[in-house]
Design a protein around this motif. Structure first.
Motif, PDB file in Angstrom:
ATOM      1  N   LEU A   1       2.685  20.245  -1.191  1.00  6.77           N
ATOM      2  CA  LEU A   1       2.359  19.113  -1.360  1.00  6.77           C
ATOM      3  C   LEU A   1       0.990  18.906  -2.016  1.00  6.77           C
ATOM      4  O   LEU A   1       0.737  18.209  -3.047  1.00  6.77           O
ATOM      5  CB  LEU A   1       2.125  18.040   0.100  1.00  6.77           C
ATOM      6  N   HIS A   2      -0.106  19.844  -1.604  1.00  8.62           N
ATOM      7  CA  HIS A   2      -1.200  19.896  -2.209  1.00  8.62           C
ATOM      8  C   HIS A   2      -1.238  20.430  -3.392  1.00  8.62           C
ATOM      9  O   HIS A   2      -2.018  20.066  -4.266  1.00  8.62           O
ATOM     10  CB  HIS A   2      -2.209  20.784  -1.424  1.00  8.62           C
ATOM     11  N   GLY A   3       0.012  21.273  -3.867  1.00  6.70           N
ATOM     12  CA  GLY A   3       0.036  21.466  -5.122  1.00  6.70           C
ATOM     13  C   GLY A   3       0.307  20.317  -6.165  1.00  6.70           C
ATOM     14  O   GLY A   3       0.044  20.640  -7.460  1.00  6.70           O
ATOM     15  N   PHE A   4       0.746  19.540  -5.776  1.00  9.73           N
ATOM     16  CA  PHE A   4       1.078  18.282  -6.746  1.00  9.73           C
ATOM     17  C   PHE A   4      -0.200  17.455  -6.872  1.00  9.73           C
ATOM     18  O   PHE A   4      -0.202  16.340  -7.658  1.00  9.73           O
ATOM     19  CB  PHE A   4       2.043  17.161  -6.130  1.00  9.73           C
TER      20      PHE A   4
ATOM     21  N   VAL B   1       0.864  -1.247  -0.075  1.00  5.56           N
ATOM     22  CA  VAL B   1      -0.164  -0.156   0.095  1.00  5.56           C
ATOM     23  C   VAL B   1       0.853   1.270   0.102  1.00  5.56           C
ATOM     24  O   VAL B   1       1.726   1.257   0.816  1.00  5.56           O
ATOM     25  CB  VAL B   1      -0.928   0.027   1.364  1.00  5.56           C
ATOM     26  N   GLN B   2       0.814   2.025  -0.892  1.00  6.41           N
ATOM     27  CA  GLN B   2       1.654   3.169  -1.042  1.00  6.41           C
ATOM     28  C   GLN B   2       0.729   4.515  -0.724  1.00  6.41           C
ATOM     29  O   GLN B   2      -0.006   5.182  -1.661  1.00  6.41           O
ATOM     30  CB  GLN B   2       2.065   3.189  -2.601  1.00  6.41           C
ATOM     31  N   PRO B   3       0.803   5.120   0.577  1.00  5.91           N
ATOM     32  CA  PRO B   3       0.225   6.337   0.610  1.00  5.91           C
ATOM     33  C   PRO B   3       0.958   7.514   0.186  1.00  5.91           C
ATOM     34  O   PRO B   3       2.409   7.394   0.092  1.00  5.91           O
ATOM     35  CB  PRO B   3       0.230   6.430   2.229  1.00  5.91           C
ATOM     36  N   GLY B   4       0.333   8.681   0.012  1.00  7.81           N
ATOM     37  CA  GLY B   4       0.729   9.961  -0.412  1.00  7.81           C
ATOM     38  C   GLY B   4       0.668  10.567   0.987  1.00  7.81           C
ATOM     39  O   GLY B   4       0.706  10.046   2.132  1.00  7.81           O
ATOM     40  N   PRO B   5       0.631  12.062   0.821  1.00  4.49           N
ATOM     41  CA  PRO B   5       0.465  12.808   2.209  1.00  4.49           C
ATOM     42  C   PRO B   5      -0.579  12.141   2.828  1.00  4.49           C
ATOM     43  O   PRO B   5      -1.995  12.480   2.522  1.00  4.49           O
ATOM     44  CB  PRO B   5       0.360  14.443   1.598  1.00  4.49           C
ATOM     45  N   ILE B   6      -0.473  11.738   4.266  1.00  2.00           N
ATOM     46  CA  ILE B   6      -1.529  11.496   5.379  1.00  2.00           C
ATOM     47  C   ILE B   6      -1.401  12.293   6.496  1.00  2.00           C
ATOM     48  O   ILE B   6      -0.159  12.356   6.989  1.00  2.00           O
ATOM     49  CB  ILE B   6      -1.243   9.940   5.606  1.00  2.00           C
ATOM     50  N   ASP B   7      -2.457  12.621   6.949  1.00  2.70           N
ATOM     51  CA  ASP B   7      -2.390  13.464   8.207  1.00  2.70           C
ATOM     52  C   ASP B   7      -2.077  12.641   9.274  1.00  2.70           C
ATOM     53  O   ASP B   7      -2.794  12.004  10.070  1.00  2.70           O
ATOM     54  CB  ASP B   7      -3.932  14.273   8.253  1.00  2.70           C
ATOM     55  N   THR B   8      -0.420  12.840   9.871  1.00  4.09           N
ATOM     56  CA  THR B   8      -0.317  12.195  10.996  1.00  4.09           C
ATOM     57  C   THR B   8       0.620  13.051  11.764  1.00  4.09           C
ATOM     58  O   THR B   8       1.220  14.300  11.371  1.00  4.09           O
ATOM     59  CB  THR B   8       0.720  10.853  10.468  1.00  4.09           C
ATOM     60  N   ASP B   9       1.315  12.619  12.798  1.00  4.84           N
ATOM     61  CA  ASP B   9       2.191  13.608  13.557  1.00  4.84           C
ATOM     62  C   ASP B   9       3.656  13.954  12.740  1.00  4.84           C
ATOM     63  O   ASP B   9       4.072  14.985  12.774  1.00  4.84           O
ATOM     64  CB  ASP B   9       2.600  12.748  14.661  1.00  4.84           C
ATOM     65  N   ALA B  10       3.833  12.777  11.944  1.00  4.07           N
ATOM     66  CA  ALA B  10       4.969  13.138  11.106  1.00  4.07           C
ATOM     67  C   ALA B  10       4.846  13.897  10.094  1.00  4.07           C
ATOM     68  O   ALA B  10       5.816  14.606   9.311  1.00  4.07           O
ATOM     69  CB  ALA B  10       5.403  11.829  10.491  1.00  4.07           C
TER      70      ALA B  10
END
Length: 237
Positions: free
Chosen positions: A194-197, A174-183
């Motif tokens: 990131l959102h620009g992509f 499973v290949q996530p992109g930007p995910i809302d985490t502490d990191a």
């Protein structure tokens, strides 16, 4: 009845972020879940108490510890390898020891864990590794070692899928992109870049990744193996 009643699940790296969401999903669906942690004891113990799961300290940079943890977990129906680290900076200046540690956690641990799990895994077992869209695309400098490690997982899935296929054991990434985490918080300093992509201009939610993992672990995905499953809002499109 839950979708995973009676199933034994081990999540390597399950105390926070995507890993915690995966633990919650399997536990809520009836599985007996054990997960590992390294530096987040308080979060791990709280999650284990919340979900009725078991938290065990394991250093994913230690090959022998990873193998022992998988072996001692007994026959697993599902193995999820989520533990991973990132390293940022100029490749010419990075500490070689830090790069080698990244490879031990991001590449060596998933490989050895998958092989060890397959020794005892019943027919139709599931092995799922959390990679990254950066295995396909690296649009910024300073992350070559991380991108290399996530691309390596693609070869792992393709090769082990053939090795274990006769037993009905599937191996997927499973290949996530930007995910809302502490990191990588949704309101962090990298948000606009990131959102620009992306076509869907938001961070993903850990629960969305957990949903994809649960589908791959379920009966509908029995013919899906050796494949990469990207969940990234079209970051890599």
């Amino acid at each position: 009845m839950g979708a995973f009643d009676g199933k034994s699940v081990l999540v390597l790296g399950g105390s926070r972020g995507i890993g915690a969401a995966i633990v919650r999903r399997f536990a809520a669906d009836g599985a007996t879940v054990t997960f590992t942690y390294s530096g987040s004891r308080d979060a791990a113990e709280a999650l284990a108490a919340e979900m009725g799961s078991s938290a065990v300290e394991t250093d994913s940079a230690d090959r022998d510890a990873v193998i022992a943890r998988v072996r001692d977990s007994g026959p697993l129906d599902v193995l999820v390898v989520n533990a991973g680290v990132a390293l940022f900076g100029d490749a010419l200046e990075q500490d070689p020891d830090a790069v080698d540690r990244l490879f031990r956690i991001n590449v060596h641990a998933p490989y050895h864990a998958a092989v060890e799990a397959a020794r005892q895994m019943p027919e139709g077992g599931r092995i799922i590794v959390i990679g990254s869209v950066n295995g396909d695309r690296m649009p910024v400098p300073g992350m070559a070692s991380y991108a290399l490690s996530k691309s390596a997982l693609q070869g792992l899935a393709r090769g082990l899928a053939r090795d274990f296929g006769q037993r009905g054991i599937t191996v997927n990434v499973v290949q996530p992109g930007p995910i809302d985490t502490d990191a990588n918080p949704a309101n962090g300093p990298m948000k606009d870049l990131l959102h620009g992509f992306m076509a869907i201009k938001r961070h993903g939610r850990p629960e969305e990744v957990a949903g994809m993992v649960a589908w791959l672990a379920g009966p509908e995905a029995g013919f899906v193996t050796g494949a990469m499953h990207t969940i990234d809002g079209a970051f890599g499109a």
